[in-house]
Design a protein around this motif. Structure first.
Motif, short mmCIF file in Angstrom:
data_model
loop_
_atom_site.label_atom_id
_atom_site.label_comp_id
_atom_site.label_asym_id
_atom_site.label_seq_id
_atom_site.Cartn_x
_atom_site.Cartn_y
_atom_site.Cartn_z
N PHE A 63 0.84 -1.20 0.00
CA PHE A 63 0.00 0.00 0.00
C PHE A 63 0.87 1.25 0.00
CE2 PHE A 63 -3.10 -2.91 2.13
CZ PHE A 63 -4.05 -2.88 1.12
N SER A 64 0.41 2.27 -0.67
CA SER A 64 1.18 3.51 -0.79
C SER A 64 1.11 4.38 0.45
CB SER A 64 0.69 4.31 -2.00
OG SER A 64 -0.65 4.72 -1.80
N TYR A 65 0.21 4.09 1.36
CA TYR A 65 -0.04 4.95 2.51
C TYR A 65 1.20 5.12 3.39
CZ TYR A 65 -4.52 3.05 1.07
OH TYR A 65 -5.58 2.61 0.33
N LEU A 66 1.36 6.30 3.93
CA LEU A 66 2.42 6.55 4.90
C LEU A 66 2.00 6.12 6.30
CD1 LEU A 66 3.68 10.03 3.70
CD2 LEU A 66 4.98 7.89 3.70
N TRP A 67 0.71 6.23 6.59
CA TRP A 67 0.24 5.99 7.95
C TRP A 67 0.28 4.54 8.40
CZ3 TRP A 67 -3.79 3.07 6.57
CH2 TRP A 67 -4.61 3.46 5.51
N ASN A 68 0.59 3.61 7.52
CA ASN A 68 0.71 2.21 7.96
C ASN A 68 2.16 1.72 7.86
OD1 ASN A 68 0.92 1.89 5.17
ND2 ASN A 68 -0.21 -0.02 5.16
N GLN A 86 3.36 20.45 -5.38
CA GLN A 86 2.10 20.46 -6.13
C GLN A 86 1.36 19.13 -6.03
OE1 GLN A 86 2.27 22.51 -10.09
NE2 GLN A 86 4.46 22.25 -9.75
N ILE A 87 2.02 18.11 -5.50
CA ILE A 87 1.39 16.79 -5.41
C ILE A 87 0.55 16.74 -4.15
CG2 ILE A 87 1.77 14.31 -5.20
CD1 ILE A 87 4.43 14.74 -6.71
N PHE A 88 -0.75 16.66 -4.31
CA PHE A 88 -1.62 16.44 -3.16
C PHE A 88 -2.74 15.48 -3.47
CE2 PHE A 88 -2.92 20.39 -5.13
CZ PHE A 88 -4.29 20.30 -5.22
N MET A 89 -2.67 14.82 -4.59
CA MET A 89 -3.54 13.69 -4.90
C MET A 89 -2.65 12.46 -4.85
SD MET A 89 -6.47 15.11 -5.49
CE MET A 89 -7.39 13.75 -6.15
N ALA A 90 -2.96 11.54 -3.95
CA ALA A 90 -2.15 10.33 -3.77
C ALA A 90 -0.71 10.67 -3.41
CB ALA A 90 -2.22 9.45 -5.01
N ALA A 93 1.92 8.10 -2.21
CA ALA A 93 2.67 7.31 -3.20
C ALA A 93 3.95 8.02 -3.62
CB ALA A 93 1.80 7.03 -4.42
N ALA A 94 3.90 9.35 -3.72
CA ALA A 94 5.08 10.12 -4.10
C ALA A 94 6.17 10.02 -3.04
CB ALA A 94 4.70 11.59 -4.32
N CYS A 95 5.76 9.76 -1.81
CA CYS A 95 6.72 9.59 -0.71
C CYS A 95 7.14 8.14 -0.55
CB CYS A 95 6.10 10.07 0.60
SG CYS A 95 5.64 11.79 0.64
N THR A 96 6.15 7.27 -0.45
CA THR A 96 6.41 5.88 -0.05
C THR A 96 7.26 5.11 -1.05
OG1 THR A 96 4.37 5.77 1.24
CG2 THR A 96 5.30 3.68 0.49
N TYR A 141 2.21 11.36 -11.59
CA TYR A 141 2.77 10.41 -12.57
C TYR A 141 4.18 10.85 -12.99
CZ TYR A 141 3.41 7.59 -16.74
OH TYR A 141 3.92 6.72 -17.67
N ASN A 142 4.33 12.12 -13.34
CA ASN A 142 5.63 12.62 -13.79
C ASN A 142 6.68 12.51 -12.68
OD1 ASN A 142 4.76 13.20 -16.39
ND2 ASN A 142 4.12 15.26 -15.83
N HIS A 143 6.27 12.76 -11.46
CA HIS A 143 7.20 12.63 -10.32
C HIS A 143 7.67 11.19 -10.19
CE1 HIS A 143 8.87 13.24 -6.31
NE2 HIS A 143 8.24 12.13 -5.95
N LEU A 144 6.73 10.26 -10.15
CA LEU A 144 7.10 8.85 -10.00
C LEU A 144 7.87 8.34 -11.21
CD1 LEU A 144 3.90 7.38 -8.31
CD2 LEU A 144 6.14 7.78 -7.26
#
Length: 170
Positions: A63-68, A86-90, A93-96, A141-144
């Motif tokens: 799972f992409s979530y940070l909280w788990n 600028q990433i605040f949708m999902a 995932a950009a972090c995890t 998408y571009n970030h990942l």
């Protein structure tokens, strides 16, 4: 989660979670990859090839979530500032996922330590996808893509990226 981090001396611990809707447990969810210890070799052979998508549509390996999850400081600290504001949708995932590429070891547990509570009238449950939301997902998408493409594991990750983003839309 600290128990697993200390016992197995890992960089990341990823757990399951319970989802609740209007106060009722809907389901208990686990990462799709088997629980247990993953060394760097295991990450490359078993985790990275299925991290974003196991091959079954909308089934994430992790799972992409940070909280788990918990991360060792050196895995997350320096690279956290690389996430586009600028990433605040999902955004999880950009972090995890890029952080998992910096890990030398991971422990996946079927234990759960988080209850994800939702309401029927919440923003997430009532939203419609519009052009601005598509633009925001494009930034993700571009970030990942940039992170994965510059990684030595690009061949394992890039084929999963389109399926991962498509599953976010559905």
């Amino acid at each position: 989660m600290m128990h697993y981090a200390i016992e197995y001396n890992v960089d990341v611990v990823a757990a399951g979670h319970k989802e609740e809707l209007d106060g009722k447990v809907v389901e208990v969810l686990y990462n799709s990859l088997p629980s247990g210890y993953y060394s760097k070799d295991d990450l490359v052979s078993d985790l990275y090839p299925k991290m974003l998508c196991t091959g079954v549509f909308s089934q994430f390996g992790v799972f992409s979530y940070l909280w788990n999850k918990i991360f060792r400081k050196n895995v997350i600290f320096n690279s956290q500032m690389e996430v586009d504001n600028q990433i605040f949708m999902a955004e999880d995932a950009a972090c995890t996922y890029p952080k998992l590429l910096h890990a030398n070891s991971v422990y996946i547990t079927d234990s759960f330590f988080y209850r994800y509570r939702q309401r029927v009238d919440s923003m997430v449950k009532t939203r419609d996808i519009d052009n601005s939301e598509i633009d925001r997902y494009n930034i993700l998408y571009n970030h990942l893509f940039g992170k994965f493409n510059s990684s030595e594991y690009a061949a394992l990750l890039l084929p999963q990226l389109d399926l991962f983003l498509l599953s976010l839309f559905t």
